[in-house]
Design a protein around this motif. Structure first.
Motif, mmCIF file in Angstrom:
data_model
loop_
_atom_site.group_PDB
_atom_site.id
_atom_site.type_symbol
_atom_site.label_atom_id
_atom_site.label_comp_id
_atom_site.label_asym_id
_atom_site.label_seq_id
_atom_site.Cartn_x
_atom_site.Cartn_y
_atom_site.Cartn_z
ATOM 1 N N ALA A 1 152.328 -48.058 47.097
ATOM 2 C CA ALA A 1 153.364 -47.928 48.115
ATOM 3 C C ALA A 1 153.775 -46.472 48.241
ATOM 4 N N PRO B 1 154.398 -52.066 43.216
ATOM 5 C CA PRO B 1 155.165 -53.299 43.000
ATOM 6 C C PRO B 1 154.938 -53.908 41.626
ATOM 7 N N THR C 1 160.308 -51.845 56.422
ATOM 8 C CA THR C 1 160.099 -52.660 55.222
ATOM 9 C C THR C 1 158.605 -52.884 54.991
ATOM 10 N N GLY C 2 158.200 -52.755 53.753
ATOM 11 C CA GLY C 2 156.802 -52.951 53.401
ATOM 12 C C GLY C 2 155.937 -51.738 53.625
ATOM 13 N N THR D 1 159.727 -48.688 52.169
ATOM 14 C CA THR D 1 160.798 -49.116 51.265
ATOM 15 C C THR D 1 160.281 -49.336 49.850
ATOM 16 N N ASP D 2 161.218 -49.386 48.901
ATOM 17 C CA ASP D 2 160.833 -49.624 47.507
ATOM 18 C C ASP D 2 160.193 -51.002 47.355
ATOM 19 N N PRO D 3 159.057 -51.086 46.644
ATOM 20 C CA PRO D 3 158.379 -52.377 46.436
ATOM 21 C C PRO D 3 159.040 -53.161 45.302
ATOM 22 N N GLU E 1 160.413 -59.794 49.656
ATOM 23 C CA GLU E 1 160.473 -59.349 51.045
ATOM 24 C C GLU E 1 159.466 -58.229 51.287
ATOM 25 N N TRP E 2 159.359 -57.318 50.327
ATOM 26 C CA TRP E 2 158.390 -56.230 50.446
ATOM 27 C C TRP E 2 156.967 -56.784 50.442
ATOM 28 N N ARG F 1 154.363 -56.303 53.392
ATOM 29 C CA ARG F 1 153.116 -55.557 53.141
ATOM 30 C C ARG F 1 151.903 -56.360 53.618
#
Length: 420
Positions: A65, A78, A349-350, A353-355, A359-360, A364
């Motif tokens: 990511a 992630p 998002t994805g 953003t932070d994994p 939701e991520w 993704r």
């Protein structure tokens, strides 16, 4: 009496007719590719290489990511905040299969070149050109890109992050080139020898508190294991299903013991911030896991051969193999280009953003087709660099090659076949 009007088929519209014509052209092209393939070609080899490439690409896209912190991009994974995603790395870390196929193809190709009277130098030059001509293009493009980013005001953190991700696949090619050059020395090498080296290196590193730098010996020794498994495949020693089952079960059990009782990480790829990486450099757990993957690949050969009898399936595999280097070298660039373009729409998002949650992960997965589309653009732009030098043609104008065909009896035949 039948309703004649109701039995008539509706006249297809322009869009449907165009779809039918496109489908017909696709099937016709697939049939031509199928017909042009020499009947002796082992299509399972190409299918395994294609699966290995897809595994590497999808694995990188899923576990890598780029997080946007203001004007800075930093790398994240992630697998750190969500360690239960480790099975993703088991599925998509397929480098061992790639090295096994590479060892099989290289040893078979060298034997074929010698049968035609070719020299080792000419054979090696041709194979290395196919590796490093595309690499030179990647280096040139990213040198210009890095300079442009710095002149445009990008931070050193951002430039370091994107350049490192873009050029990270090159370590693999360097190791692959070394093993390719050493192929004449590896034709008869038993995989147990490099496996023993990896075992002793890890014993010294982790068991006896030895220096961390010693682990870099495994960069060559670790990938030499599946490469020499490929050489054993060429020798006809792995044709029986029992060989594949032994590698699969033995490798899986050894990996489970190493992870469960010896403290090796469960993830088969590196995780930022982790004390130990199974991949950088390779550990014994990564090597035994790779042996399990090789065993599974060997067991799937017959099924893949049957599946590749279909022209459409074979055409897809053949086309991916023709672009394997381009796909491998540019897939990270495709992901980063998508990330950069996405910044124009804000922090998505994805993508930025932070994994750190489901939701991520869901977002993704939705970005994967976009990555694939951008990679297709990269493929169109740079595939010409992948075409290596053509093999010399015979005086009658036709190319030829010798293909070694293994039979379950263990007997090996050499057959001449026209080049595809």
């Amino acid at each position: 009496m039948h309703d004649v009007q109701g039995s008539e088929s509706p006249v297809p519209g322009p869009e449907e007719r165009e779809q039918r014509r496109a489908s017909f052209r696709m099937r016709r092209a697939a049939v031509r590719i199928d017909a042009a393939t020499p009947p002796q070609r082992d299509r399972a080899v190409d299918a395994l290489r294609a699966l290995a490439i897809l595994g590497v690409v999808l694995g990188h896209w899923l576990v890598t990511a780029l997080v946007a912190d203001g004007a800075t991009l930093r790398a994240a994974s992630p697998l750190g905040p969500m360690p239960w995603l480790a099975p993703v790395s088991w599925t998509f870390q397929t480098l061992a299969v790639f090295f096994m196929v590479g060892g099989h193809v290289a040893t078979r190709s060298l034997a074929s070149a010698r049968a035609r009277g070719g020299t080792y130098g000419a054979w090696l030059g041709t194979r290395l050109a196919r590796l490093f001509v595309p690499v030179a293009t990647v280096l040139a493009v990213w040198t210009v890109a890095a300079v442009g980013l710095l002149l445009g005001g990008a931070s050193m953190v951002t430039v370091h992050t994107v350049v490192k991700l873009a050029l990270s696949p090159l370590w693999f090619l360097l190791v692959f080139a070394v093993l390719t050059a050493a192929t004449p020395l590896l034709v008869r090498l038993n995989p147990l020898w490099p496996l023993a080296v990896v075992l002793h290196v890890d014993l010294v590193r982790f068991g006896l508190g030895g220096p961390a730098w010693l682990g870099w010996v495994n960069v060559v020794a670790g990938w030499l294991v599946p490469y020499t498994v490929g050489a054993a495949w060429t020798r006809g020693e792995l044709e029986r299903p029992r060989s594949g089952r032994l590698l699969l079960v033995g490798g899986a059990v050894a990996t489970a013991l190493l992870v469960g009782w010896a403290g090796y990480p469960a993830s088969m790829v590196g995780v930022p911030g982790a004390a130990v990486s199974n991949l950088n450099p390779p550990t014994l757990a990564a090597v035994t896991f790779g042996l399990a993957q090789c065993g599974l690949a060997l067991l799937l050969r017959d099924r893949l051969r049957r599946a590749m009898r279909g022209p459409l399936a074979w055409a897809a595999v053949a086309l991916l193999n023709l672009s394997a280097m381009t796909v491998f070298l540019w897939h990270q660039t495709a992901m980063m280009a998508t990330t950069a373009m996405g910044l124009l729409a804000g922090r998505l998002t994805g993508l930025h953003t932070d994994p750190d949650g489901l939701e991520w992960v869901a977002a993704r997965l939705l970005w994967l087709p976009v990555f694939a589309l951008v990679l297709a653009v990269c493929r169109a732009a740079f595939h010409a660099c992948e075409r290596g030098p053509r093999e010399p043609r015979r005086s009658d104008g036709r190319g030829s090659r010798v293909i070694r065909v293994h039979h379950r009896s263990g007997r090996t035949e050499s057959k001449a076949a026209p080049s595809a």
